[in-house]
Design a protein around this motif. Sequence first.
Motif: not given
Length: 300
Positions: A56-61, A65-68, A81-89, A95-99
């Motif tokens: 949950x903390x990971x998804x918060x960080x 929606x705050x990133x293109x 802000x807890x939504x998930x990265x695009x399926x293709x990613x 979360x994203x790999x950068x997170x």
Amino acid sequence: MATEDVEGGRAKRGGINNGAYASVSGAEHSQWEGAEARWTPWFVPAVVVANVVVFVVTMYVNNCPAHAHPFGKCVAGFLRRFSFQPIRENPLLGPSSSTLEKLGALEWNKVVHGHQGWRLITSMWLHAGVVHLIANMLSLIIIGIRLEQQFGFVRIGIIYLLSGFGSSVLSSLFLRNNISAAALFSIVVIVLINLAVGILPHVNNFAHIGGFLTGFLLGFILLVRPQFGWIERHNFPPESQVKSKYKTYQYILWIVTLILLIAGFTVGLVMLFRGVNGNDRCHWCHYLSCVPTSRWECGD
């Protein structure tokens, strides 16, 4: 002499005047089994809660929606802000790999050249997505709670932590340019589920394989059951009591397994911090961790 048939739940007593055989009934055997489950499990439930909280903390960080995103819109946008990265990613709904990297995921270059060995530990608590989290927590609940009831939190805690560390070491040897989160406790059907999840991006099967092998070997050391005759020795006459807590083959397995574990961790860590790339010795092994498709990429 007394002979034991542990699997049949029967003990043959000798040295008794009438030479009669005293058998252990199924009810008594069940009581013995129940006596083993004397620990109230708290470690495994606590680990499950901790993993969920960390996710949950990971998804918060992450704050999708705050990133293109070049791969499309965030999944489950109503979570904001807890939504998930695009399926293709990230097809695992996470979360994203950068997170993941920011929060301590495995990255070979940072571990070896950046002197960030702590990532071998922190990656154990990260999950690449909801699918990854559910698969691992199911295996932990189904198997871990039962084992903790029988053997206690100390042994299970050691197995959990060392298995996670082993999975991280093996992952680092083969995944040099990928971000990954480690995983634990995979067996039978759960193994198949985790291996299937492992071919997707961000989560690697080297963690599953390394954790499984480490936990499997540790089981021979920490989860050894005493002979039934030894447990029930007080119910036998002195001349018929079993003297050794474990059988000879159990001691042999214990020694061999301990040597294998020490050798494995030593060789793995030496190879890791010398910068050895496991893929140089196995050119197809990277496909065990991620299979690229038209819907997602695995990275170099």
